[in-house]
Design a protein around this motif. Structure first.
Motif, short mmCIF file in Angstrom:
data_model
loop_
_atom_site.label_atom_id
_atom_site.label_comp_id
_atom_site.label_asym_id
_atom_site.label_seq_id
_atom_site.Cartn_x
_atom_site.Cartn_y
_atom_site.Cartn_z
N SER A 24 51.43 57.58 24.97
CA SER A 24 51.08 56.21 25.35
C SER A 24 52.08 55.65 26.35
O SER A 24 52.89 54.79 26.01
CB SER A 24 51.04 55.32 24.09
N PRO A 25 52.07 56.13 27.57
CA PRO A 25 53.06 55.65 28.54
C PRO A 25 52.77 54.22 28.99
O PRO A 25 51.63 53.76 28.97
CB PRO A 25 52.91 56.63 29.70
N LEU A 26 53.83 53.56 29.40
CA LEU A 26 53.74 52.23 29.98
C LEU A 26 54.18 52.31 31.43
O LEU A 26 54.98 53.15 31.81
CB LEU A 26 54.65 51.24 29.25
N ALA A 43 61.35 51.14 26.56
CA ALA A 43 61.97 52.46 26.37
C ALA A 43 62.74 52.51 25.06
O ALA A 43 62.72 53.53 24.35
CB ALA A 43 62.90 52.77 27.54
N THR A 44 63.41 51.42 24.71
CA THR A 44 64.14 51.35 23.45
C THR A 44 63.20 51.47 22.26
O THR A 44 63.55 52.06 21.23
CB THR A 44 64.94 50.03 23.36
N ALA A 45 62.00 50.93 22.40
CA ALA A 45 61.01 50.98 21.32
C ALA A 45 60.32 52.33 21.22
O ALA A 45 59.57 52.56 20.27
CB ALA A 45 59.96 49.89 21.52
N GLY A 46 60.55 53.22 22.16
CA GLY A 46 60.00 54.57 22.07
C GLY A 46 58.96 54.92 23.10
O GLY A 46 58.44 56.04 23.10
N TYR A 47 58.61 54.00 23.98
CA TYR A 47 57.61 54.28 25.00
C TYR A 47 58.21 55.05 26.18
O TYR A 47 59.30 54.70 26.65
CB TYR A 47 57.04 52.97 25.57
N PRO A 48 57.52 56.06 26.69
CA PRO A 48 57.87 56.57 28.02
C PRO A 48 57.45 55.54 29.05
O PRO A 48 56.33 55.01 28.99
CB PRO A 48 57.06 57.86 28.14
N VAL A 49 58.33 55.21 29.98
CA VAL A 49 58.10 54.10 30.91
C VAL A 49 58.26 54.57 32.35
O VAL A 49 59.27 55.17 32.71
CB VAL A 49 59.08 52.95 30.64
N PHE A 50 57.25 54.28 33.15
CA PHE A 50 57.33 54.48 34.60
C PHE A 50 57.65 53.13 35.24
O PHE A 50 56.89 52.18 35.09
CB PHE A 50 56.01 55.00 35.16
N ALA A 89 66.48 58.16 28.85
CA ALA A 89 65.78 59.36 29.32
C ALA A 89 64.27 59.16 29.37
O ALA A 89 63.56 59.92 30.05
CB ALA A 89 66.12 60.55 28.44
N ARG A 90 63.77 58.15 28.68
CA ARG A 90 62.33 57.86 28.72
C ARG A 90 61.92 57.13 29.99
O ARG A 90 60.73 56.95 30.24
CB ARG A 90 61.92 57.02 27.50
N LEU A 91 62.87 56.67 30.77
CA LEU A 91 62.59 55.92 31.99
C LEU A 91 62.44 56.84 33.19
O LEU A 91 63.25 57.74 33.40
CB LEU A 91 63.72 54.94 32.27
N GLU A 99 52.08 57.79 42.23
CA GLU A 99 52.77 58.87 41.52
C GLU A 99 52.64 58.76 40.00
O GLU A 99 53.10 59.64 39.28
CB GLU A 99 54.24 58.90 41.93
N VAL A 100 52.04 57.69 39.53
CA VAL A 100 51.85 57.50 38.09
C VAL A 100 50.56 58.19 37.65
O VAL A 100 49.52 58.04 38.30
CB VAL A 100 51.78 56.00 37.75
N PRO A 101 50.57 58.94 36.55
CA PRO A 101 49.33 59.55 36.05
C PRO A 101 48.29 58.49 35.70
O PRO A 101 48.62 57.38 35.29
CB PRO A 101 49.78 60.30 34.79
N ASP A 102 47.02 58.83 35.86
CA ASP A 102 45.95 57.89 35.52
C ASP A 102 45.88 57.67 34.01
O ASP A 102 46.28 58.52 33.22
CB ASP A 102 44.61 58.42 36.02
N GLY A 103 45.34 56.51 33.64
CA GLY A 103 45.03 56.22 32.25
C GLY A 103 46.20 55.85 31.36
O GLY A 103 46.21 56.19 30.18
N PRO A 104 47.22 55.11 31.86
CA PRO A 104 48.30 54.70 30.96
C PRO A 104 47.80 53.69 29.93
O PRO A 104 46.77 53.05 30.12
CB PRO A 104 49.32 54.07 31.91
N HIS A 105 48.55 53.56 28.85
CA HIS A 105 48.17 52.61 27.81
C HIS A 105 48.25 51.17 28.33
O HIS A 105 47.37 50.35 28.07
CB HIS A 105 49.07 52.77 26.60
N LEU A 106 49.31 50.87 29.08
CA LEU A 106 49.53 49.51 29.52
C LEU A 106 50.25 49.52 30.86
O LEU A 106 51.18 50.28 31.07
CB LEU A 106 50.40 48.76 28.49
#
Length: 308
Positions: A24-26, A43-50, A89-91, A99-106
């Motif tokens: 579920s990337p943001l 990122a602190t909450a656990g999301y991979p973030v672009f 590291a999630r950032l 460059e962002v993959p399609d279909g992110p959660h938010l």
């Protein structure tokens, strides 16, 4: 971008929430103060973030500043060193939304408070087919921003407060077309970050900016009129009304340019009671934007403290 009363719902509170799945990337568009803050808590909450920022210097600066923010959180005992390293590291910092993959959660748009710019960014973001598309606007009506979007039911406002890591409030603004499911997902997201959300209907300035800017503009007019010094106007609200900081200091923290943009939006909606004072316009024109430039209604040290 506005602020409210700081409270101890910091990074440690966010980590107490159930981490979201790694699938579920943001995406945060804009690496300014608010964009970087949103990326930090997510990122602190656990999301991979672009983090998408086309300006090379601003993108590099955001990466450096976020690393420093994590280091400060460790030094102050808000989070452990391994957890901070994992969160950083999630950032991912990218120059373009392509460059962002399609279909992110938010996807959260956090660019400056200008209607045309936000509409252009949101139109590009909608093409990525996020489950939820949000704007961090602090004053522009969601209905205005939704014009031309292919799925307005998936769009709403997520108004964070500065500094994002410390402020418990998240204002969720639903437009006329926002679906109940999108609103529910936004509430879930807020709780995952450890935030305490409020839900408001779509009116210019929503609940927080409409009230906060009115107070801030009147304080500036009082300073213009020579009623009292900036320090004493602020002290009046801190000691007399138990505000955590005065309205002029808060304007410095938010940014005088941000406050000016919001005031002009509210003036267009509600009339001259929100007309920006000349002093505010003059300070912005002179590049005195508050804490981020070292001078506004008060002076600020390089490490971000108010100079006495």
């Amino acid at each position: 971008m506005t602020s409210a009363t700081p409270a101890p719902t910091t990074a440690s509170a966010a980590t107490a929430a159930t981490p979201p799945p790694e699938s579920s990337p943001l995406v945060v568009i804009g690496a300014g103060t608010m964009g970087a803050g949103i990326a930090y808590v997510a990122a602190t909450a656990g999301y991979p973030v672009f983090v998408v920022e086309p300006d090379d210097a601003r993108r590099a600066g955001a990466a450096e500043n976020l690393r420093a923010t994590f280091d400060k959180a460790v030094a102050r005992g808000r989070v452990g060193s391994p957890e901070a390293d994992e969160a950083y590291a999630r950032l991912s910092f990218l120059p373009a939304l392509t460059e962002v993959p399609d279909g992110p959660h938010l996807i959260v748009e956090a660019v400056p408070e200008r209607l045309d710019l936000k509409r252009a960014v949101l139109a590009e973001a909608a093409a990525k087919n996020p489950r939820v598309l949000a704007s961090n606007t602090s004053s522009i009506p969601i209905g205005s921003l939704a014009e031309g979007l292919p799925r307005p039911a998936d769009f709403l406002g997520l108004h964070f407060f500065n500094p994002v890591y410390a402020m418990p409030l998240l204002e969720i603004v639903t437009g006329a077309a926002t679906s109940a499911e999108t609103h529910r997902l936004a509430l879930d997201f807020a709780h995952t970050l450890g935030k305490d959300p409020i839900s408001v209907a779509d009116h210019p300035g929503f609940a927080t900016s409409r009230l906060g800017v009115a107070l801030g503009l009147e304080a500036i007019r009082m300073l213009e009129d020579g009623v009292a010094s900036a320090a004493d106007i602020d002290k009046a609200m801190v000691l007399g009304y138990r505000h955590p900081m005065g309205p002029l200091e808060l304007t410095d923290v938010v940014g005088l340019d941000v406050r000016l943009d919001i005031a002009r939006t509210l003036q267009a909606a509600y009339g001259e009671r929100y007309a920006p004072p000349k002093l505010l316009e003059d300070l912005v024109a002179a590049g005195k934007l508050g804490k981020k430039t070292g001078a506004g209604f008060h002076r600020w040290t390089p490490d971000g403290r108010r100079a006495i």
